[in-house]
Design a protein around this motif. Structure first.
Motif, PDB file in Angstrom:
ATOM      1  N   ASN A  27       0.841  -1.193   0.000  1.00  0.00           N
ATOM      2  CA  ASN A  27       0.000   0.000   0.000  1.00  0.00           C
ATOM      3  C   ASN A  27       0.879   1.246   0.000  1.00  0.00           C
ATOM      4  O   ASN A  27       1.841   1.342   0.759  1.00  0.00           O
ATOM      5  N   ASP A  30      -3.194   4.805   2.192  1.00  0.00           N
ATOM      6  CA  ASP A  30      -4.226   4.045   2.901  1.00  0.00           C
ATOM      7  C   ASP A  30      -4.781   4.883   4.044  1.00  0.00           C
ATOM      8  O   ASP A  30      -4.590   6.103   4.060  1.00  0.00           O
ATOM      9  N   GLU A  31      -5.458   4.247   4.980  1.00  0.00           N
ATOM     10  CA  GLU A  31      -6.144   4.969   6.052  1.00  0.00           C
ATOM     11  C   GLU A  31      -5.194   5.847   6.876  1.00  0.00           C
ATOM     12  O   GLU A  31      -5.607   6.832   7.474  1.00  0.00           O
ATOM     13  N   THR A  38      -7.545   3.169  -0.720  1.00  0.00           N
ATOM     14  CA  THR A  38      -6.225   2.541  -0.637  1.00  0.00           C
ATOM     15  C   THR A  38      -5.695   2.419  -2.055  1.00  0.00           C
ATOM     16  O   THR A  38      -6.425   2.021  -2.968  1.00  0.00           O
ATOM     17  N   TYR A 108     -11.936   0.879  -2.325  1.00  0.00           N
ATOM     18  CA  TYR A 108     -12.790   1.743  -1.518  1.00  0.00           C
ATOM     19  C   TYR A 108     -13.751   0.842  -0.749  1.00  0.00           C
ATOM     20  O   TYR A 108     -14.392  -0.011  -1.364  1.00  0.00           O
ATOM     21  N   PRO A 109     -13.901   0.995   0.528  1.00  0.00           N
ATOM     22  CA  PRO A 109     -13.059   1.824   1.383  1.00  0.00           C
ATOM     23  C   PRO A 109     -11.686   1.199   1.535  1.00  0.00           C
ATOM     24  O   PRO A 109     -11.279   0.386   0.701  1.00  0.00           O
ATOM     25  N   HIS A 110     -11.010   1.538   2.613  1.00  0.00           N
ATOM     26  CA  HIS A 110      -9.640   1.060   2.817  1.00  0.00           C
ATOM     27  C   HIS A 110      -9.567  -0.464   2.909  1.00  0.00           C
ATOM     28  O   HIS A 110     -10.394  -1.110   3.540  1.00  0.00           O
ATOM     29  N   TRP A 111      -8.529  -0.989   2.302  1.00  0.00           N
ATOM     30  CA  TRP A 111      -8.293  -2.422   2.218  1.00  0.00           C
ATOM     31  C   TRP A 111      -7.924  -3.039   3.564  1.00  0.00           C
ATOM     32  O   TRP A 111      -8.474  -4.031   3.977  1.00  0.00           O
ATOM     33  N   ARG A 112      -6.940  -2.475   4.240  1.00  0.00           N
ATOM     34  CA  ARG A 112      -6.394  -3.073   5.472  1.00  0.00           C
ATOM     35  C   ARG A 112      -7.447  -3.234   6.576  1.00  0.00           C
ATOM     36  O   ARG A 112      -7.615  -4.321   7.111  1.00  0.00           O
TER      37      ARG A 112
END
Length: 116
Positions: A27, A30-31, A38, A108-112
């Motif tokens: 990444n 990211d967030e 992300t 979208y939204p964040h992957w992690r």
């Protein structure tokens, strides 16, 4: 975060969490950066496969090599310059071909947090 340009050299690739396959992700946004998405790179060794139900909306751009993405609805194969969209909730199997693949992705939204 201000406007930035990235290359694969900027990514710190590490094994994709929860996968046995030789697939690495890195990444770049990211967030932790305050935006809503992300962005990163993925590297698939030759002949690798992963199956998952998408926890986020995912757009994958193939930069090198080829990948096939299969769902109950069929299979698409993508090569350099092609984009695959995998919507949240879709069960997919991603397979790299004999040359492996390098991808860029946006989720979208964040992957992690979605995989935690």
């Amino acid at each position: 975060m201000k406007m930035r340009k990235f290359t694969i050299a900027d990514a710190s690739l590490e094994r994709s969490p929860g996968q046995e396959a030789d697939i690495s992700v890195g990444n770049l946004v990211d967030e932790r950066h305050g935006g809503p998405i992300t962005i990163g790179y993925g590297r698939y060794a030759p002949g690798q496969s992963l199956t998952e139900t998408m926890a986020v909306d995912d757009v994958m751009i193939v930069l090198e090599g080829r990948l096939s993405v299969s769902t109950d609805g069929g299979t698409v194969t993508a090569g350099p310059g092609e984009i695959v969209y995998m919507p949240k909730g879709e069960a997919v199997t991603i397979r790299s071909h004999e040359e492996g693949a390098l991808t860029a992705y946006v989720t979208y939204p964040h992957w992690r947090p979605a995989h935690a």
